[in-house]
Design a protein around this motif. Structure first.
Motif, short mmCIF file in Angstrom:
data_model
loop_
_atom_site.label_atom_id
_atom_site.label_comp_id
_atom_site.label_asym_id
_atom_site.label_seq_id
_atom_site.Cartn_x
_atom_site.Cartn_y
_atom_site.Cartn_z
N LYS C 299 0.83 -1.21 0.00
CA LYS C 299 0.00 0.00 0.00
C LYS C 299 0.86 1.27 0.00
O LYS C 299 0.59 2.22 -0.72
CB LYS C 299 -0.92 -0.02 1.23
CG LYS C 299 -2.05 0.95 1.10
CD LYS C 299 -3.07 0.79 2.21
CE LYS C 299 -4.20 1.81 1.98
NZ LYS C 299 -5.11 1.90 3.09
N LYS C 300 1.94 1.21 0.78
CA LYS C 300 2.85 2.36 0.85
C LYS C 300 3.44 2.65 -0.54
O LYS C 300 3.50 3.81 -0.98
CB LYS C 300 3.97 2.04 1.86
CG LYS C 300 5.07 3.07 1.97
CD LYS C 300 4.75 4.10 3.05
CE LYS C 300 5.72 5.25 3.07
NZ LYS C 300 6.79 5.11 4.03
N GLU C 303 0.89 4.17 -2.79
CA GLU C 303 0.54 5.55 -2.43
C GLU C 303 1.63 6.55 -2.83
O GLU C 303 1.32 7.64 -3.33
CB GLU C 303 0.20 5.64 -0.94
CG GLU C 303 -1.20 5.11 -0.70
CD GLU C 303 -1.57 4.93 0.77
OE1 GLU C 303 -0.70 5.14 1.63
OE2 GLU C 303 -2.75 4.59 1.03
#
Lengths: 398, 81, 358
Positions: C299-300, C303
């Motif tokens: 997810k990081k 993003e």
């Protein structure tokens, strides 16, 4: 749901927005002991952080050496339902098109003869029926062939070729991917079902360089659509894009890898001699631009995942060829490649590793193709050339 | 004179039998053995046809461990009843 | 035996023609352009009329019940015609625009998502994992479910700079061929095979097993007069080749098996050439059922990519523009000796210029 099925870890995967494979397996657990024990064994894997399968190598249907993957639980006493859990690979249709009428015949057969679980589809493209017992293989095969379906490949054979949606629903298809996929799958049924190669041979067919089947990365032989002449331009649609306020300069012109596009007011000018057919401008401006008219395919060889000698992308072996019915040129090329690989390859050596071992020059000579500058990024940068031509002193030799 | 495919099948069966438990033979190994023995008198398609006779009759089976082989029928170690 | 139907072989797949919607047949090879009407909804325009595609998520590992539900919807809304994509999405092929909204509602009522088009995260190509494979170092289906639960909003929207392809493979065999994805999640073993000297002589051919090792780490030996093999553990890179040819050399190690994260691969030729994925995170633990370390790492990366890449820039293109030092810095990923290649042609990945960012 059966009360005796306790899978607290897997139950957590029933929550959340993405569709849950656990829900799907559970939906079969009431009917199939196989699905129930699959969940029980998987729950144990989640507890213990390891798999519990043995690999089998002998099971199959009579006469075929491919299409069935033997699988046995390592804990058959604890999970008798998955004591046998073999996979059957079924040749998918070209472009993965189905009707409900046809696919219902398969779901019915699989509910009767197997776990009722499937992969739609497997990585190579087959429809993968997951989980049945040895004694059900032959009856399942008979039921499938009755309805016009056959097994795919496995082991050292041709795997079921797969193709993109192509001319069936894409404006960029440079040849009929579905037709050539269907033709090759039928032409080489023997090579698909009776392993005679050094190792697997995967064919993937993409209609343009967007390569939706990942042929350049995942197929021993890629047939990837390309054109030779000028990109077709619809000037009115082009003007409409400019009028719409779209940043054609920033999004298209400045992203062209060879800088061969210029925007002149509402007109696009392309130096086609410098275009490398990357597809970016066509992708961004689908109404205004389309591939040229002189269409065919490039043939790439040698892509594979890391095992054994490291991952490879395919290399261009034929920069351009026409792909037309009845595809005899394609057959001829495939057979020249197989013959040379059969003769000189070693066990478990994929075609990409083979070409690197014997050298591209030797490979091209072996299959009867001439070296072309389109086959390389750059000529060699080392001087270790194996010269084969010599001058002889006068009076010597012939 | 071409060698009859039945004869090729018998000869290959003997080779498979001799190497059972020692080396798993691939289709290509059998082809090369037949070409070495008979030279131009055998073709690849003859060998293929002969292998098909061996498999279809059940005298040999296809096996798989990292690559496909042609073996004598046997119970495999992984099998559960 | 007279009544028995003759056994058929080598009939191959049925002809695709019978599975094509009549409108597709009429437009076959004549399509002019397409538009994306909404996330997961495409319109393809051809001279015989437009066809509408509704793209729907699938867990790929499904039951006949799932397929039967899909087929009921196809009967109701798309004349019984549908297809699957190369990334395992379901696509309904609609002749009527009016059917789009009611179909979407019924799809969502089944717990499925509509999306996966254009600048989205499409379905995740993946492998069998602990569900069905003998050599898996992790579970593929569980990882996909956990990661996509976190990233579902990127499936149902098109807000990323470009398309983003995620793939999962549960060991180095990479049946899912994750080596050219924007983000790849790869199961890894980290300890040498455990040799079962009792069964090895019966199960395995010694020369084949020795030859299977790409690093020549396996040597024949004998223990108490029985022929077996030994592994030079210094040379072993846990690839599992030997296990593929010799089942008496299993690699599964619950304490050490886990997951690595790779970034920056691509397949299509648009703008830049196809690229391999490169190592971002060498190891994260297997932590079923939700793999929180993996989902938050992925997810990081998504993003920071979404916040920093330019339009149409794929993950690999973005990293090539900003440079790897900045990528590691922005992603908060520690750079280690494991990131330095030491296999064939390793030198081609060394910095052989002064083109560096500081």
């Amino acid at each position: 749901m059966a009360d005796d099925l306790k899978t607290p870890l897997l139950d957590e995967l029933e929550q959340g927005p993405w569709p849950s494979f656990v829900k799907d397996i559970k939906s079969m657990a009431g009917k199939k002991e196989m699905a129930k024990d699959l969940l029980r064994q998987l729950e144990k894997s989640y507890e213990d952080k390891r798999g519990y399968w043995k690999h089998g190598g002998l099971v199959g249907v009579m006469g075929y050496g491919g299409g069935v993957i033997g699988r046995y639980s390592a804990l058959p006493e604890e999970f008798p339902g998955v004591s046998h859990f073999h996979t059957m690979r079924i040749n998918q249709t070209s472009g993965w098109f189905y009707t409900s009428e046809a696919l219902r015949e398969i779901t019915k057969i699989w509910e009767e003869h197997g776990s009722g679980l499937l992969n739609v589809h497997g990585s190579t493209g087959d429809l993968v029926l997951l989980g049945t017992r040895t004694e059900e293989l032959e009856p399942t095969f008979r039921a499938l062939t009755e309805k016009g379906w056959d097994l795919g490949g496995s082991g050292s054979d041709l795997r079921t070729p797969s193709c993109c949606v192509g001319p069936a629903r894409c404006e960029n298809a440079c040849f009929d991917t579905l037709a050539v996929n269907y033709n090759l799958t039928h032409q080489y049924q023997d090579e698909l079902h009776r392993p005679m190669f050094n190792y697997k041979y995967k064919i993937k067919i993409s209609g343009c360089p967007n390569d939706c089947t990942a042929a350049i990365a995942r197929s021993d032989m890629g047939i990837i659509g390309i054109w030779k002449d000028d990109i077709q331009v619809d000037s009115k649609a082009m003007a409409d894009y400019v009028d719409s306020g779209m940043d054609v300069q920033g999004l298209v012109v400045e992203n062209c890898p060879t800088g061969c596009i210029q925007l002149d007011g509402k007109e696009i000018r392309i130096d086609n001699s410098n275009c490398v057919k990357c597809m970016h401008c066509i992708n961004v401006l689908p109404k205004a631009l389309s591939p040229g008219k002189e269409r065919g395919a490039a043939i790439t060889l040698g892509a594979k995942a890391p095992i054994v000698e490291g991952a490879l992308f395919g290399s261009v072996i034929i920069p351009f060829m026409k792909i037309e019915e009845p595809f005899e040129e394609v057959h001829d090329l495939i057979e020249r490649i197989w013959e040379f690989w059969d003769e000189h390859g070693t066990s478990r050596e994929r075609i990409g590793e083979f070409i690197e071992r014997v050298s591209l020059a030797a490979f091209l000579e072996g299959i009867g193709e001439k070296p072309l500058p389109q086959m390389i990024k750059a000529p060699r940068d080392n001087p270790y050339v194996f010269y084969e031509e010599y001058f002889a002193e006068e009076g010597e030799g012939e | 004179m071409a060698i009859p495919v039945e004869q090729l099948a018998d000869e290959m069966y003997e080779i498979v039998k001799e190497s059972a438990g020692v080396k798993k033979l691939k289709g290509g190994d059998l082809t090369k053995a037949m070409v070495a023995k008979h030279g131009d008198e055998v073709s690849r398609s003859d060998v293929k046809a002969a292998i098909r006779i061996l498999i279809d009759s059940g005298r040999c089976v296809y096996g798989y461990f990292g690559g496909s082989s042609i073996e004598l029928p046997h119970t495999e170690a992984a099998e559960n009843q | 035996m007279a009544t028995e139907v003759e056994r058929k072989t080598d009939i191959g797949p049925p002809h695709y023609d019978q599975f094509l919607h009549p409108l597709i047949k009429e437009n076959y090879g004549k399509w002019q352009y397409h538009e994306t009407l909404a996330p997961g909804v495409l319109m393809h325009h051809g001279p015989a009329g437009d066809i509408y595609t509704v793209r729907v998520s699938s867990p790929r590992l499904v039951s006949v019940n799932f397929l039967n539900a899909i087929m009921d919807l196809a009967d109701k809304y798309s004349d019984g015609y549908f297809r699957f994509t190369s990334r395992n999405n379901v696509e309904f092929l609609l002749a009527s625009k009016d059917n789009i909204e009611p179909l979407k509602q019924e799809v969502e009522a089944l717990g499925l998502l509509v999306g996966g088009t254009n600048n989205a995260i499409s379905n995740v190509v993946h492998t069998q994992g602990w569900v069905h494979c003998h050599s898996a170092a992790t579970d593929a289906s569980g990882l996909v479910k956990s990661v996509m639960d976190e990233l579902a909003e990127y499936f149902t929207s098109m807000k990323l700079p470009a398309k983003l392809r995620v793939a999962v493979a549960c060991c180095l065999n990479m049946c899912g061929a994750v080596h050219a994805s924007d983000i790849a999640i790869l199961g890894v073993h980290r300890t040498p095979p455990k040799i079962d000297n009792e069964t090895l002589p019966n199960l395995c051919e010694i020369p084949t097993t020795v030859a299977s090792c790409p690093n020549n780490a396996i040597r024949p030996t004998s223990i108490e007069g029985k022929a077996t093999v030994k592994v030079d553990e210094e040379k072993c890179m846990y690839c599992g080749n030997c296990y593929t040819v010799c089942p008496a050399m299993p690699l599964a190690d619950p304490l050490n098996d886990g997951v690595s994260i790779w970034v920056g691969g691509k397949i299509c030729n648009a703008r830049t050439e196809p690229m391999f994925t490169k190592l971002a995170i060498p190891y994260l633990p297997n932590n079923p059922p939700r793999w929180p370390e993996v989902t938050s790492a992925v997810k990081k990366i998504v993003e920071i990519y979404a916040a920093n890449a330019k339009p149409y820039e794929r993950v690999g293109e973005w990293i090539n523009r900003i440079g790897w030092p900045q990528f590691f810095d922005m992603a908060g990923i520690e750079f280690t000796k494991y990131h330095l290649d030491d296999f064939r042609h390793a030198g081609t990945t060394y910095r052989r210029s002064l083109h560096n960012r500081y």
